[in-house]
Design an enzyme around this catalytic site. Structure first.
Site, PDB file in Angstrom:
ATOM      1  N   GLU A  55       0.842  -1.213   0.000  1.00  9.20           N
ATOM      2  CA  GLU A  55       0.000   0.000   0.000  1.00  9.20           C
ATOM      3  C   GLU A  55       0.875   1.261   0.000  1.00  9.20           C
ATOM      4  OE1 GLU A  55      -3.459  -0.152  -0.087  1.00  9.20           O
ATOM      5  OE2 GLU A  55      -3.664  -2.289   0.273  1.00  9.20           O
TER       6      GLU A  55
HETATM    7  C1  FAD Z   1       3.232  -9.854   0.061  1.00  5.49           C
HETATM    8  C2  FAD Z   1       3.027  -8.745  -0.926  1.00  5.49           C
HETATM    9  C3  FAD Z   1       1.780  -8.519  -1.463  1.00  5.49           C
HETATM   10  C4  FAD Z   1       1.602  -7.513  -2.420  1.00  5.49           C
HETATM   11  N1  FAD Z   1       0.362  -7.361  -3.018  1.00  5.49           N
HETATM   12  C5  FAD Z   1       0.258  -6.535  -4.092  1.00  5.49           C
HETATM   13  C6  FAD Z   1      -0.947  -6.520  -4.881  1.00  5.49           C
HETATM   14  O1  FAD Z   1      -1.927  -7.203  -4.580  1.00  5.49           O
HETATM   15  N2  FAD Z   1      -0.985  -5.733  -5.990  1.00  5.49           N
HETATM   16  C7  FAD Z   1       0.067  -4.951  -6.357  1.00  5.49           C
HETATM   17  O2  FAD Z   1      -0.033  -4.270  -7.371  1.00  5.49           O
HETATM   18  N3  FAD Z   1       1.223  -4.923  -5.622  1.00  5.49           N
HETATM   19  C8  FAD Z   1       1.343  -5.707  -4.518  1.00  5.49           C
HETATM   20  N4  FAD Z   1       2.516  -5.729  -3.788  1.00  5.49           N
HETATM   21  C9  FAD Z   1       3.621  -4.903  -4.219  1.00  5.49           C
HETATM   22  C10 FAD Z   1       3.919  -3.774  -3.246  1.00  5.49           C
HETATM   23  O3  FAD Z   1       2.932  -2.800  -3.326  1.00  5.49           O
HETATM   24  C11 FAD Z   1       5.328  -3.265  -3.578  1.00  5.49           C
HETATM   25  O4  FAD Z   1       6.232  -4.261  -3.132  1.00  5.49           O
HETATM   26  C12 FAD Z   1       5.642  -1.925  -2.959  1.00  5.49           C
HETATM   27  O5  FAD Z   1       4.873  -0.918  -3.543  1.00  5.49           O
HETATM   28  C13 FAD Z   1       7.127  -1.555  -3.089  1.00  5.49           C
HETATM   29  O6  FAD Z   1       7.576  -1.726  -4.370  1.00  5.49           O
HETATM   30  P1  FAD Z   1       8.916  -2.572  -4.623  1.00  5.49           P
HETATM   31  O7  FAD Z   1       8.760  -3.876  -3.938  1.00  5.49           O
HETATM   32  O8  FAD Z   1       9.195  -2.589  -6.072  1.00  5.49           O
HETATM   33  O9  FAD Z   1      10.031  -1.779  -3.866  1.00  5.49           O
HETATM   34  P2  FAD Z   1      10.873  -0.549  -4.438  1.00  5.49           P
HETATM   35  O10 FAD Z   1       9.959   0.456  -5.041  1.00  5.49           O
HETATM   36  O11 FAD Z   1      11.994  -1.047  -5.270  1.00  5.49           O
HETATM   37  O12 FAD Z   1      11.445   0.043  -3.096  1.00  5.49           O
HETATM   38  C14 FAD Z   1      12.596  -0.490  -2.419  1.00  5.49           C
HETATM   39  C15 FAD Z   1      12.983   0.485  -1.307  1.00  5.49           C
HETATM   40  O13 FAD Z   1      13.318   1.755  -1.880  1.00  5.49           O
HETATM   41  C16 FAD Z   1      12.506   2.771  -1.337  1.00  5.49           C
HETATM   42  N5  FAD Z   1      12.161   3.747  -2.367  1.00  5.49           N
HETATM   43  C17 FAD Z   1      11.629   3.528  -3.580  1.00  5.49           C
HETATM   44  N6  FAD Z   1      11.428   4.672  -4.226  1.00  5.49           N
HETATM   45  C18 FAD Z   1      11.850   5.649  -3.423  1.00  5.49           C
HETATM   46  C19 FAD Z   1      11.898   7.065  -3.524  1.00  5.49           C
HETATM   47  N7  FAD Z   1      11.432   7.732  -4.569  1.00  5.49           N
HETATM   48  N8  FAD Z   1      12.418   7.738  -2.505  1.00  5.49           N
HETATM   49  C20 FAD Z   1      12.842   7.104  -1.404  1.00  5.49           C
HETATM   50  N9  FAD Z   1      12.825   5.784  -1.226  1.00  5.49           N
HETATM   51  C21 FAD Z   1      12.322   5.057  -2.233  1.00  5.49           C
HETATM   52  C22 FAD Z   1      11.264   2.060  -0.799  1.00  5.49           C
HETATM   53  O14 FAD Z   1      10.636   2.782   0.225  1.00  5.49           O
HETATM   54  C23 FAD Z   1      11.859   0.746  -0.317  1.00  5.49           C
HETATM   55  O15 FAD Z   1      12.382   0.907   0.964  1.00  5.49           O
HETATM   56  C24 FAD Z   1       2.683  -6.692  -2.791  1.00  5.49           C
HETATM   57  C25 FAD Z   1       3.939  -6.912  -2.206  1.00  5.49           C
HETATM   58  C26 FAD Z   1       4.123  -7.914  -1.295  1.00  5.49           C
HETATM   59  C27 FAD Z   1       5.502  -8.142  -0.749  1.00  5.49           C
END
Ligand code: FAD
Length: 602
Positions: A410
């Site tokens: 979220e």
């Molecule tokens: C169990 C699980 C269920 C999920 N369910 C869904 C679902 O139903 N539908 C769906 O669409 N998604 C889902 N997700 C995805 C989830 O919303 C994403 O994992 C989340 O938004 C973070 O994206 P990412 O994993 O690519 O991390 P990244 O975006 O790569 O982030 C990695 C780190 O970098 C930081 N970061 C990234 N960008 C910035 C910035 N601009 N400035 C500062 N820090 C930053 C983040 O805060 C984090 O600490 C799910 C994930 C999990 C693990």
């Protein structure tokens, strides 16, 4: 009491306006109907979820689906859905209440429930055409079909609008072909409908589509294997691949390029619901911890009698109390705002959309605060259990693993922290919240001579409320000076934004706890609310330390010389108590109550 527009604070205005305790909604204000709903959900949670915890931990995904279907039969999936589409239309507070009390059995069910009722259903109720709503929402509201939300991709996580999935219009203009890969999709294993975001040509923004998924006729959709996750083990999480998946044009949600807006607004609702979904976990963790602490003896003494353990019990209780206070306060604000808009002639759909959007700042604040509180609570829960806390045989181990995800999905907590301050600054620029006036006043106050009079603090919470007003000044002072210094480049200074956000979060949470305890003390008596009052005071005391730390770090990062000295002096003045509360005594009083009741009892 009928809510008038002028009485209802706009989102973010809590920072610059004083809220009267009579104007906040608290869990003690639940209507009879809400109390009955709460009982029904708690009973369902005990019978259908908690009793079968082992099956969830054993990754029994089919069982998650089965229990979801039972929740549908009882109407729990349709609480937020208008009656016209097969739901119960019970209002936002009731929606939160169901998310809250259905969630403590296991994070697996909680995630399945949240993904379906929130991001899997809301995009259609909020943005769907009449035909789309008639066709799909009744199936979702009853649990005949389950929904999933496909936004995240391998290369597009926090940067959600950067997805590479494409949607290409057919030559006859009747359908789109979707191609691409989504990952981390909750409920993928048993959903029948997906909200899918894809890009049309080189559009700046993605577009949302309703995509049916029939396993017997997969239409180019394939699923990856179940992910092996740290927690929420029976929540189905898979990759979803689209290979020339044909979607009729009438299944586009809102307009072309509107997908990013849909995704963000669905997440606003999702965030406050996620906060709700962490609350009962926190209560249950504390209850389990105190029961163990009362029974477990070391040195011939129940460990609950040790000051070190009392400290933990009290802090856990105070954070749960603040979480409840702030979540239901915001939920009622949203409900009232929706009602106002409906009364003003907006459609239910538009009213709901705008009502939630108005409080997007509070939704982000709650998501961050409550997800971190439940994690801390679970961590201390393990500590109270000692070695047994580390064992799969006790509930703490799974609670700790399950809590961890709430800080990630979220919108990560980093993103939500930055969003909360960013949205507030934007609201100020649009003139929706006047930050400049109050910030200028704080600057004038800093130049002036401080008053040396000792105010009369005899009334309950008078010093605490003054402290909240001073913490607001800290935010205005720090954020105001930072905006002056960096202007639009402020967003490049992330450490500063995060510090400002921590100040904002603490203000909202502490103020909510105090207003709830004050309101209840006025109607139920101060003696009856002595422990609640203690929890609100304890929460505030901790909040003041966090504000001081973040304020100081911010000031020394961007101000120098005389300006730095003036701001630091202001900070010192704004975080100073005249009469410090005896925090140790407060913690003992809270812990003794929790110990005596053998549960979270507020
Ligand atoms: C169990 C699980 C269920 C999920 N369910 C869904 C679902 O139903 N539908 C769906 O669409 N998604 C889902 N997700 C995805 C989830 O919303 C994403 O994992 C989340 O938004 C973070 O994206 P990412 O994993 O690519 O991390 P990244 O975006 O790569 O982030 C990695 C780190 O970098 C930081 N970061 C990234 N960008 C910035 C910035 N601009 N400035 C500062 N820090 C930053 C983040 O805060 C984090 O600490 C799910 C994930 C999990 C693990």
């Amino acid at each position: 009491m009928e809510t008038k527009d002028k009485e209802l604070l706009r989102g973010g205005q809590f920072l610059v306006k004083e809220t009267k305790c009579e104007d906040v909604f608290t869990p003690e204000d639940f209507s009879e109907e809400q109390k009955m709903m709460k009982e029904a959900v708690m009973e369902f949670n005990e019978r259908e979820i908690i009793a079968h915890k082992a099956r969830f931990e054993a990754k029994d995904f089919a069982f998650t689906e089965e229990v979801m279907r039972k929740a549908g039969e009882l109407g729990f999936l349709g609480v937020a859905v208008p009656e016209a589409y097969g739901g119960l239309d019970m209002g936002f507070v009731s929606t939160l209440l169901v998310c809250d009390y259905i969630s403590s059995g296991t994070g697996s069910f909680s995630t399945a429930f949240g993904a379906h009722t929130g991001i899997g259903t809301m995009p259609i109720t909020l943005y769907g055409t009449e035909e789309q709503k008639q066709k799909y929402v009744p199936k979702l509201a009853t649990g005949e079909w389950f929904g999933a939300y496909c936004l995240t991709e391998p290369g597009a996580g926090s940067d959600a609008n950067s997805g590479k999935t494409t949607a290409t219009l057919s030559e006859d203009g009747k359908s789109y072909k979707i191609n691409g890969q989504k990952m981390w999709i909750s409920n993928a294993g048993f959903c029948r409908l997906m909200i899918v975001f894809a890009r049309i040509e080189n559009d700046k923004n993605i577009t949302g589509f309703i995509v049916e998924y029939d396993k017997d006729n997969p239409n180019g959709i394939t699923l990856g294997e179940e992910e092996h996750k740290l927690g929420i083990r029976a929540s189905s999480t898979r990759q979803v691949f689209f290979n020339d998946t044909v979607v009729p044009v009438e299944n586009m949600l809102a307009g072309r390029g509107e997908g990013f807006k849909i995704a963000m607004n669905a997440l606003n609702v999702g965030r406050i619901k996620l906060a709700g979904a962490c609350l009962d976990s926190q209560r249950r963790i504390l209850t389990t911890a105190v029961q163990y602490a009362n029974e477990r003896k070391q040195f011939n003494t129940p460990i609950a009698d040790f000051g070190a353990i009392k400290y933990k019990l009290a802090e856990m209780a105070a954070s749960a109390y603040a979480g409840e206070s702030a979540t239901y306060r915001a939920a009622k604000n949203i409900e009232d705002r929706i009602a106002l808009r409906v009364a003003a002639g907006n459609s239910h759909q538009e009213a709901e959309l705008k009502g939630v959007e108005e409080y997007a700042i509070e939704c982000s604040i709650l998501k961050v605060a409550v997800s971190e509180d439940v994690q801390n609570c679970a961590d201390e829960g393990i500590q109270i259990f000692g070695g047994m806390g580390f064992s799969e045989e006790t509930p703490m181990e799974a609670a700790w693993r399950d809590a961890r995800i709430a800080r990630i999905y979220e919108g990560t907590n980093e993103i939500n922290r930055m969003l909360s301050v960013g949205m507030l600054v934007k609201k100020a620029m649009k003139g929706h919240v006047d930050l400049l006036g109050p910030a200028t006043k704080v600057q004038e106050e800093l130049m002036g001579i401080p008053s040396f009079e000792t105010p009369d603090y005899s009334e309950l919470f008078s010093e605490e409320k003054e402290m909240i007003a001073k913490l607001k000044k800290v935010f205005l002072m720090v954020a105001g000076a930072a905006v002056q210094k960096f202007g639009p480049d402020l967003e490049e200074h992330q450490q500063l934004l995060i510090a400002a956000s921590d100040i904002l979060i603490e203000i909202y949470m502490a103020e909510s706890a105090i207003l709830r305890a004050e309101k209840n003390a006025k109607r139920f008596g101060e003696d009856a609310q002595a422990v609640q009052i203690a929890m609100a005071k304890l929460y505030l005391y901790n909040a003041v330390s966090i504000v001081e730390k973040n304020g100081k770090e911010s000031i020394i990062s961007f101000a120098e010389g005389d300006e730095q000295r003036m701001l630091l002096m202001g900070l010192k003045r704004f975080v100073k108590y005249t009469n410090y509360p005896d925090i140790v005594d407060l913690r003992i009083a809270i812990a003794e109550k929790v110990k005596a009741e053998n549960k979270y009892c507020f």
